[in-house]
Design a protein around this motif. Sequence first.
Motif, PDB file in Angstrom:
ATOM      1  N   ARG A  88       0.836  -1.222   0.000  1.00 52.00           N
ATOM      2  CA  ARG A  88       0.000   0.000   0.000  1.00 52.00           C
ATOM      3  C   ARG A  88       0.858   1.254   0.000  1.00 52.00           C
ATOM      4  O   ARG A  88       0.580   2.209  -0.720  1.00 52.00           O
ATOM      5  N   ARG A  89       1.898   1.262   0.837  1.00 52.98           N
ATOM      6  CA  ARG A  89       2.778   2.438   0.916  1.00 52.98           C
ATOM      7  C   ARG A  89       3.465   2.691  -0.427  1.00 52.98           C
ATOM      8  O   ARG A  89       3.488   3.822  -0.919  1.00 52.98           O
ATOM      9  N   LEU A  90       4.022   1.658  -1.016  1.00 51.60           N
ATOM     10  CA  LEU A  90       4.720   1.816  -2.287  1.00 51.60           C
ATOM     11  C   LEU A  90       3.751   2.166  -3.420  1.00 51.60           C
ATOM     12  O   LEU A  90       4.061   2.996  -4.278  1.00 51.60           O
ATOM     13  N   ARG A  91       2.576   1.549  -3.420  1.00 45.40           N
ATOM     14  CA  ARG A  91       1.578   1.839  -4.448  1.00 45.40           C
ATOM     15  C   ARG A  91       1.144   3.297  -4.394  1.00 45.40           C
ATOM     16  O   ARG A  91       1.015   3.962  -5.422  1.00 45.40           O
ATOM     17  N   GLU A  92       0.960   3.829  -3.193  1.00 41.39           N
ATOM     18  CA  GLU A  92       0.557   5.227  -3.041  1.00 41.39           C
ATOM     19  C   GLU A  92       1.653   6.169  -3.540  1.00 41.39           C
ATOM     20  O   GLU A  92       1.368   7.177  -4.193  1.00 41.39           O
ATOM     21  N   ILE A  93       2.897   5.856  -3.247  1.00 38.29           N
ATOM     22  CA  ILE A  93       4.002   6.699  -3.703  1.00 38.29           C
ATOM     23  C   ILE A  93       4.074   6.707  -5.225  1.00 38.29           C
ATOM     24  O   ILE A  93       4.233   7.759  -5.846  1.00 38.29           O
ATOM     25  N   VAL A  94       3.941   5.548  -5.857  1.00 42.35           N
ATOM     26  CA  VAL A  94       3.963   5.489  -7.322  1.00 42.35           C
ATOM     27  C   VAL A  94       2.726   6.179  -7.893  1.00 42.35           C
ATOM     28  O   VAL A  94       2.814   6.908  -8.884  1.00 42.35           O
ATOM     29  N   ARG A  95       1.573   5.983  -7.277  1.00 46.40           N
ATOM     30  CA  ARG A  95       0.333   6.604  -7.759  1.00 46.40           C
ATOM     31  C   ARG A  95       0.463   8.126  -7.804  1.00 46.40           C
ATOM     32  O   ARG A  95       0.054   8.768  -8.761  1.00 46.40           O
ATOM     33  N   ARG A  96       1.053   8.718  -6.770  1.00 53.18           N
ATOM     34  CA  ARG A  96       1.209  10.177  -6.721  1.00 53.18           C
ATOM     35  C   ARG A  96       2.154  10.685  -7.799  1.00 53.18           C
ATOM     36  O   ARG A  96       2.090  11.833  -8.193  1.00 53.18           O
ATOM     37  N   ARG A  97       3.046   9.824  -8.281  1.00 48.88           N
ATOM     38  CA  ARG A  97       3.988  10.211  -9.333  1.00 48.88           C
ATOM     39  C   ARG A  97       3.553   9.731 -10.712  1.00 48.88           C
ATOM     40  O   ARG A  97       4.241   9.968 -11.700  1.00 48.88           O
ATOM     41  N   TRP A  98       2.421   9.063 -10.791  1.00 47.80           N
ATOM     42  CA  TRP A  98       1.952   8.471 -12.037  1.00 47.80           C
ATOM     43  C   TRP A  98       1.852   9.480 -13.192  1.00 47.80           C
ATOM     44  O   TRP A  98       2.236   9.153 -14.316  1.00 47.80           O
ATOM     45  N   PRO A  99       1.380  10.708 -12.971  1.00 42.23           N
ATOM     46  CA  PRO A  99       1.338  11.662 -14.090  1.00 42.23           C
ATOM     47  C   PRO A  99       2.711  12.002 -14.667  1.00 42.23           C
ATOM     48  O   PRO A  99       2.810  12.426 -15.816  1.00 42.23           O
ATOM     49  N   ARG A 100       3.775  11.799 -13.904  1.00 43.59           N
ATOM     50  CA  ARG A 100       5.135  12.102 -14.366  1.00 43.59           C
ATOM     51  C   ARG A 100       5.817  10.901 -15.018  1.00 43.59           C
ATOM     52  O   ARG A 100       6.907  11.034 -15.564  1.00 43.59           O
ATOM     53  N   ILE A 101       5.193   9.748 -14.974  1.00 41.30           N
ATOM     54  CA  ILE A 101       5.743   8.546 -15.604  1.00 41.30           C
ATOM     55  C   ILE A 101       5.184   8.474 -17.023  1.00 41.30           C
ATOM     56  O   ILE A 101       3.987   8.651 -17.221  1.00 41.30           O
ATOM     57  N   PRO A 102       6.039   8.246 -18.029  1.00 38.05           N
ATOM     58  CA  PRO A 102       5.562   8.202 -19.416  1.00 38.05           C
ATOM     59  C   PRO A 102       4.425   7.196 -19.601  1.00 38.05           C
ATOM     60  O   PRO A 102       4.421   6.128 -18.979  1.00 38.05           O
ATOM     61  N   GLU A 103       3.486   7.538 -20.480  1.00 40.19           N
ATOM     62  CA  GLU A 103       2.324   6.676 -20.710  1.00 40.19           C
ATOM     63  C   GLU A 103       2.688   5.374 -21.409  1.00 40.19           C
ATOM     64  O   GLU A 103       1.985   4.385 -21.274  1.00 40.19           O
ATOM     65  N   ARG A 104       3.750   5.386 -22.185  1.00 38.61           N
ATOM     66  CA  ARG A 104       4.169   4.202 -22.924  1.00 38.61           C
ATOM     67  C   ARG A 104       5.652   3.951 -22.702  1.00 38.61           C
ATOM     68  O   ARG A 104       6.420   4.867 -22.465  1.00 38.61           O
ATOM     69  N   GLY A 105       6.031   2.685 -22.791  1.00 40.98           N
ATOM     70  CA  GLY A 105       7.438   2.363 -22.862  1.00 40.98           C
ATOM     71  C   GLY A 105       8.067   1.616 -21.697  1.00 40.98           C
ATOM     72  O   GLY A 105       9.212   1.192 -21.806  1.00 40.98           O
ATOM     73  N   TYR A 106       7.373   1.437 -20.585  1.00 40.24           N
ATOM     74  CA  TYR A 106       8.011   0.795 -19.428  1.00 40.24           C
ATOM     75  C   TYR A 106       7.086  -0.203 -18.748  1.00 40.24           C
ATOM     76  O   TYR A 106       5.901   0.045 -18.575  1.00 40.24           O
ATOM     77  N   TRP A 107       7.677  -1.319 -18.349  1.00 38.94           N
ATOM     78  CA  TRP A 107       7.040  -2.221 -17.402  1.00 38.94           C
ATOM     79  C   TRP A 107       7.897  -2.142 -16.148  1.00 38.94           C
ATOM     80  O   TRP A 107       9.102  -2.378 -16.196  1.00 38.94           O
ATOM     81  N   ILE A 108       7.267  -1.802 -15.035  1.00 39.48           N
ATOM     82  CA  ILE A 108       7.999  -1.533 -13.796  1.00 39.48           C
ATOM     83  C   ILE A 108       7.535  -2.500 -12.708  1.00 39.48           C
ATOM     84  O   ILE A 108       6.336  -2.653 -12.485  1.00 39.48           O
TER      85      ILE A 108
END
Length: 128
Positions: free
Chosen positions: A70-90
């Motif tokens: 949950r903690r890690l998912r929330e951190i990534v979620r808050r940065r989701w608009p800054r992660i490119p829409e295409r090109g990465y599997w993380i």
Amino acid sequence: MTLERRERLTSDHRLRKTREIDEVKSAGRLYRGIHCLLLVLERPEAPTRVGFIASRKGVGGAVQRNRARRRLREIVRRRWPRIPERGYWIMVIASRSALAAGHQELASEMEHLLATAGALNPLGLDTP
């Protein structure tokens, strides 16, 4: 009117199939942090997707694993608009220290790992 990418991780944005997770594990590049590991596989033709792993051996019981995810998912979620829409599997793999780390420390580490992997646009840069 500008269309802003939302801070929402839907099921389309998640790595869920074993085949996809195995592909990231085998061919992805590893970025090591203190509280988590980041595996990144560049997939230029595919939409960016993310998965979270917290194992019993690495993190602890069910309550601890769920809290770490949950903690890690929330951190990534808050940065989701800054992660490119295409090109990465993380793939984000939690360690036991992710439970005790402060939020700012964990968020800073995640930003550093994503930026090092090239999967995070700088602040203020509009994503296409």
